[in-house]
Write a protein that holds these residues in place. Structure first.
Motif, PDB file in Angstrom:
ATOM      1  N   GLU A 179       0.830  -1.213   0.000  1.00 52.62           N
ATOM      2  CA  GLU A 179       0.000   0.000   0.000  1.00 52.62           C
ATOM      3  C   GLU A 179       0.861   1.258   0.000  1.00 52.62           C
TER       4      GLU A 179
ATOM      5  N   ALA B 247       2.046   1.783  -3.493  1.00 53.46           N
ATOM      6  CA  ALA B 247       0.962   2.352  -4.298  1.00 53.46           C
ATOM      7  C   ALA B 247       0.867   3.851  -4.053  1.00 53.46           C
TER       8      ALA B 247
ATOM      9  N   VAL C 168      -8.405  -9.678  -9.660  1.00 52.67           N
ATOM     10  CA  VAL C 168      -9.050 -10.504  -8.636  1.00 52.67           C
ATOM     11  C   VAL C 168     -10.526 -10.123  -8.489  1.00 52.67           C
TER      12      VAL C 168
ATOM     13  N   PRO D 292     -16.215 -10.515  -4.324  1.00 55.47           N
ATOM     14  CA  PRO D 292     -17.655 -10.490  -4.100  1.00 55.47           C
ATOM     15  C   PRO D 292     -17.986  -9.634  -2.866  1.00 55.47           C
ATOM     16  N   GLY D 293     -19.064  -8.892  -2.960  1.00 54.73           N
ATOM     17  CA  GLY D 293     -19.520  -8.134  -1.789  1.00 54.73           C
ATOM     18  C   GLY D 293     -18.942  -6.731  -1.676  1.00 54.73           C
TER      19      GLY D 293
ATOM     20  N   PHE E  93     -14.823   0.345  -3.802  1.00 52.99           N
ATOM     21  CA  PHE E  93     -13.434  -0.080  -3.906  1.00 52.99           C
ATOM     22  C   PHE E  93     -12.560   1.067  -4.424  1.00 52.99           C
TER      23      PHE E  93
ATOM     24  N   ALA F  53      -7.539   6.456   0.290  1.00 60.61           N
ATOM     25  CA  ALA F  53      -6.457   5.896   1.111  1.00 60.61           C
ATOM     26  C   ALA F  53      -5.110   6.453   0.635  1.00 60.61           C
ATOM     27  N   GLN F  54      -4.942   6.529  -0.683  1.00 62.00           N
ATOM     28  CA  GLN F  54      -3.679   7.052  -1.223  1.00 62.00           C
ATOM     29  C   GLN F  54      -3.518   8.532  -0.925  1.00 62.00           C
TER      30      GLN F  54
ATOM     31  N   LEU G 137      -6.268   6.528 -10.098  1.00 66.55           N
ATOM     32  CA  LEU G 137      -5.205   6.614  -9.083  1.00 66.55           C
ATOM     33  C   LEU G 137      -4.027   7.474  -9.550  1.00 66.55           C
TER      34      LEU G 137
ATOM     35  N   ALA H  18      -7.406 -11.339  -2.667  1.00 66.46           N
ATOM     36  CA  ALA H  18      -8.228 -10.128  -2.606  1.00 66.46           C
ATOM     37  C   ALA H  18      -7.530  -9.080  -1.739  1.00 66.46           C
TER      38      ALA H  18
ATOM     39  N   PHE I 149      -4.301  -8.712  -1.192  1.00 69.06           N
ATOM     40  CA  PHE I 149      -3.161  -8.118  -1.906  1.00 69.06           C
ATOM     41  C   PHE I 149      -3.642  -7.150  -2.991  1.00 69.06           C
TER      42      PHE I 149
ATOM     43  N   LEU J   9      -6.308  -5.316  -2.984  1.00 67.84           N
ATOM     44  CA  LEU J   9      -6.691  -4.059  -2.346  1.00 67.84           C
ATOM     45  C   LEU J   9      -5.459  -3.262  -1.903  1.00 67.84           C
ATOM     46  N   ARG J  10      -4.497  -3.964  -1.323  1.00 69.91           N
ATOM     47  CA  ARG J  10      -3.294  -3.273  -0.844  1.00 69.91           C
ATOM     48  C   ARG J  10      -2.512  -2.683  -2.010  1.00 69.91           C
TER      49      ARG J  10
ATOM     50  N   ARG K 118      -3.628  -1.382  -4.429  1.00 70.99           N
ATOM     51  CA  ARG K 118      -4.307  -0.152  -4.856  1.00 70.99           C
ATOM     52  C   ARG K 118      -4.180   0.943  -3.791  1.00 70.99           C
ATOM     53  N   GLY K 119      -3.416   0.631  -2.743  1.00 64.57           N
ATOM     54  CA  GLY K 119      -3.143   1.663  -1.745  1.00 64.57           C
ATOM     55  C   GLY K 119      -3.967   1.570  -0.478  1.00 64.57           C
ATOM     56  N   VAL K 120      -4.818   0.535  -0.375  1.00 67.44           N
ATOM     57  CA  VAL K 120      -5.642   0.403   0.833  1.00 67.44           C
ATOM     58  C   VAL K 120      -4.840  -0.351   1.896  1.00 67.44           C
ATOM     59  N   PRO K 121      -4.596   0.280   3.050  1.00 65.90           N
ATOM     60  CA  PRO K 121      -3.792  -0.379   4.086  1.00 65.90           C
ATOM     61  C   PRO K 121      -4.425  -1.694   4.568  1.00 65.90           C
ATOM     62  N   THR K 122      -3.580  -2.607   5.041  1.00 61.51           N
ATOM     63  CA  THR K 122      -4.030  -3.952   5.414  1.00 61.51           C
ATOM     64  C   THR K 122      -5.260  -3.957   6.309  1.00 61.51           C
TER      65      THR K 122
ATOM     66  N   GLU L 143      -7.566  -1.694   6.893  1.00 59.03           N
ATOM     67  CA  GLU L 143      -8.764  -1.183   6.219  1.00 59.03           C
ATOM     68  C   GLU L 143      -9.264  -2.186   5.169  1.00 59.03           C
TER      69      GLU L 143
ATOM     70  N   LEU M 244     -12.874  -4.110   4.941  1.00 65.54           N
ATOM     71  CA  LEU M 244     -13.688  -4.058   3.726  1.00 65.54           C
ATOM     72  C   LEU M 244     -14.090  -5.475   3.304  1.00 65.54           C
ATOM     73  N   LEU M 245     -13.142  -6.402   3.378  1.00 65.17           N
ATOM     74  CA  LEU M 245     -13.423  -7.786   3.005  1.00 65.17           C
ATOM     75  C   LEU M 245     -14.321  -8.460   4.039  1.00 65.17           C
TER      76      LEU M 245
ATOM     77  N   ALA N 247     -17.747  -7.327   3.325  1.00 67.41           N
ATOM     78  CA  ALA N 247     -18.186  -8.017   2.110  1.00 67.41           C
ATOM     79  C   ALA N 247     -18.667  -9.426   2.451  1.00 67.41           C
TER      80      ALA N 247
END
Lengths: 253, 432
Positions: free
Chosen positions: A75, A78, A90, A93-94, A100, A107-108, A164, B379, B381, B383-384, B386-390, B392, B396-397, B400
């Motif tokens: 992260e 990123a 990936v 679901p949900g 997202f 977050a960035q 992004l 999933a 990895f 998210l991470r 894309r910059g989302v910290p572990t 958070e 989110l998961l 979900a």
């Protein structure tokens, strides 16, 4: 922009060396293509750059704007401006695609000490960018990549990239599983992001993607090393003659 | 030890438990019903750890003479459902609080305190109090519900005669650290009527609650419950429901915290073309124990039932699911679905599931699934990257994972409120 120095990587779980001294320098605004036969280490390079688990760097470093990113969490990389477009995006679901994307963008921004994007501004931006990639409102509402076709998944990767606004984009076999029209659409999306500053590493097996995304530099990777670097003509050479000649040439040298 | 000897010990323990308790007074018919319940209880005995139905949930603290102490939890934010326009009925440590409650009336609505209803001669209550509880003792005994019928000290009876605009909101406050509450509600949704019942709060240090619901033909009943956050509380609850023709029954429960929760739901689908959905989302950390035990009987044609139960467990928390779909002969075209899933956020937690199908009709579609697993690494990895910290990304998961259960709540504002509470719980855990 990016400098990979003598990068050696092995698998964490087994004693298998995948990268055996990769050197690569990508300047600001440049597009580099990495080509090579299966198992040469192309995808591993992209995973190691993005910080995926399961790999151990035994030697070397990777500098993004002078900072060694190998110490950073995925992260953090990123937020520092690195983006990997996955070969196999990936399915989640949900989690709604829109949620997202907003979570990722904010977050960035937060990590960089910037203010979060308001819901309205975010919507405005995503609608405009989605439209140019022919991503409709329905696709934005659906769970991330769930039930998306191969082409939709790849377009969704490019949409994330557009939202992004990374400094360095790595496209890992973005052309795999795409028909001609989808490849064109994806390439247009990528080209729209070329602004003279943003850099790209395009990993591909085939020359055809490079007809759409024109590289400045082409590297041939084999057996964990970059064995040859040249201009766009190198990709054509591969297309016409395959990798065998090139590999033989290197072995002789 | 021999079987007979074990049974005798169980009966002796049960006698000892009820010795100090007195059956509440009421009308003659009600007193006779309570006495009948007590007799049934003394004959079957309170459950013990050796009982198959209690294999994964220890009943001893529910059986003990006195409840264990439960610290009263004071939340910083407004309680759940605060923003919903509703008719409030407040109980403090299991005692109705008229001052804090709204007036017990409304359009298409009859509400009465249980003690008043059991002292009067109300035709439909006479036919309902303890009736479903008694019927539900076969094929599996549910002694805590019988104990409840005998000794319930408070509760409400609710009758909806048409579409009821505002939800009826039962609020269970906990003030006394050693309170022991037994509540019993009786609900009847008349033909074509519509009612939403909300429940929230821990109620007491130890809470035994029964809700008997009759949903008549073409009627709809919605139930959303949030069990209190007081971690040391213990609760055993039962919902008994009958569903008429072309009727709808929907129940959702959120549980965050609680050292012991056993929620039983027993539904009997009696009319054709009906729907019955039961769902739950449970979040537990540490010495959390949560048990959903569900039994749905299809006794009519073309009915649909769903059981959707999700549990998020960490730091040694334990989740249990025992769910059954029974399709009787003649219940053709039944569409039954059951899913129970445990998300383990570490290696110490446990999810135990016993999904069961018993089908005697030959033209039905029933599916069931039960899974237990960790957060999906790919999933995470993604998210991470894309910059989302572990932390958070994990939240989110996790949300979900719970989504399918939350989607069972029909009212959007209520669903939003519940989602907000679940997010709050996760965020607080992250903060430390």
């Amino acid at each position: 922009m990016l400098e990979i120095k003598n990068l050696h990587v092995k698998l964490e779980e087994e004693d298998k060396q995948i990268l055996k001294g990769v050197d690569l320098k990508v300047g600001e605004g440049e597009v580099h293509a990495i080509m090579g036969p299966n198992g040469s280490g192309k995808s591993t390079t992209s995973y190691v750059l993005s910080g995926r688990d399961g790999y151990e760097v035994t030697e070397g470093e990777v500098l993004l704007d002078g900072e060694n990113i190998l110490e950073l969490e995925p992260e953090e990389r990123a937020a520092a401006g690195l983006f990997l477009a996955f070969q196999y995006p990936v399915e989640i679901p949900g989690v709604g695609n829109m949620t997202f994307l907003r979570t990722a963008v904010n977050a960035q921004r937060k990590a960089r000490g910037e203010e979060e994007l308001s819901a309205t501004d975010f919507l405005k931006e995503i609608r405009a960018k989605a439209k140019s990639l022919k991503i409709d409102a329905e696709m934005l509402k659906r769970p991330v990549n769930v039930g998306f076709s191969g082409g939709e998944k790849k377009r969704n990767e490019i949409l994330q990239m557009a939202m992004l606004e990374p400094k360095l984009c790595i496209l890992d076999e973005t052309d795999s599983g795409l028909d001609v029209d989808a490849m064109k659409l994806v390439s247009e999306g990528v080209n729209a992001l070329r602004d003279g500053k943003r850099s790209f590493i395009v990993i591909t097996h085939y020359q055809r993607l490079l007809d759409h995304i024109k590289p400045d530099v082409v590297h041939i990777m084999s057996n964990g090393r970059i064995i040859k670097t040249g201009g766009p003509e190198l990709a054509l050479e591969v297309e016409n003659n395959g990798y065998a000649d090139l590999l033989a040439e290197v072995e002789q040298a | 030890m021999k079987r007979a000897e074990l049974k005798q010990r169980k009966l002796d323990a049960t006698s000892a438990r009820v010795e100090g308790m007195t059956l509440p007074a009421g009308a003659a018919w009600a007193e006779a019903l309570r006495q009948d319940a007590l007799n049934r209880l003394l004959a079957m005995g309170l459950p013990q750890g050796r009982d198959e139905y209690w294999r994964w949930t220890r009943p001893d603290t529910l059986n003990a003479d006195a409840p264990k102490l439960a610290t009263v939890f004071v939340a910083k934010e407004a309680p759940v459902f605060s923003g919903i326009d509703r008719l409030k009925i407040v109980f403090v440590d299991g005692v109705f609080d008229a001052e804090a409650s709204d007036a017990l009336d409304g359009e298409n609505l009859e509400i009465m305190r249980l003690s008043d209803a059991l002292s009067a001669d109300i035709h439909w209550v006479k036919d309902a109090y303890g009736v479903q509880e008694k019927k539900a003792q076969t094929p599996v005994e549910r002694p805590f519900a019988t104990l409840n019928t005998a000794f319930a000290t408070d509760g409400v009876v609710i009758r909806a005669t048409g579409k009821v605009a505002k939800p009826v909101s039962l609020i269970y406050l906990h003030r006394n650290e050693t309170s022991d509450a037994i509540l019993h509600h009786v609900i009847r949704v008349e033909e074509g009527a519509e009612l939403t019942v909300l429940e929230n709060g821990p109620a007491a240090a130890r809470f035994n609650k029964v809700m008997e619901v009759e949903v008549a033909d073409k009627a709809a009943f919605h139930h959303v419950r949030a069990q209190g956050r007081d971690h040391e509380r213990r609760a055993v609850t039962h919902i008994f429901g009958t569903v008429g023709q072309e009727a709808l029954f929907k129940s959702f429960t959120m549980t965050a915290n609680g050292v012991l929760t056993r929620n039983e739901v027993v539904l009997d689908i009696q009319g054709d073309d009906s729907m019955a959905h039961v769902a739950g989302a449970a979040l537990g950390d540490g010495d959390f124990h949560h048990d959903d035990t569900v039994f749905i009987t299809h006794d009519a044609e073309r009915c649909e039932s769903r059981q959707v139960f999700k549990k998020v467990l960490r730091n040694g928390a334990k989740g249990v699911f025992q769910g059954k779909i029974l399709v009787k002969a003649g219940a053709q075209k039944t569409d039954g679905y059951q899913i129970s899933q445990g998300l383990l956020l570490d290696g110490d937690s446990q999810f135990l599931a016993k999904p069961e199908l018993e089908i005697y009709a030959d033209d039905v579609a029933c599916s069931h699934g039960s899974t237990v697993g960790a957060i999906d690494e790919d999933a995470l990895f993604y998210l991470r990257s894309r910059g989302v910290p572990t932390a958070e990304a994990t939240d989110l998961l996790t949300l979900a994972f719970l989504a399918e259960a939350i989607e069972e709540i029909e009212d959007e504002a209520i669903a939003e409120d519940i989602l907000h509470r679940l997010e709050g719980w996760l965020t607080r855990r992250r903060a430390g």
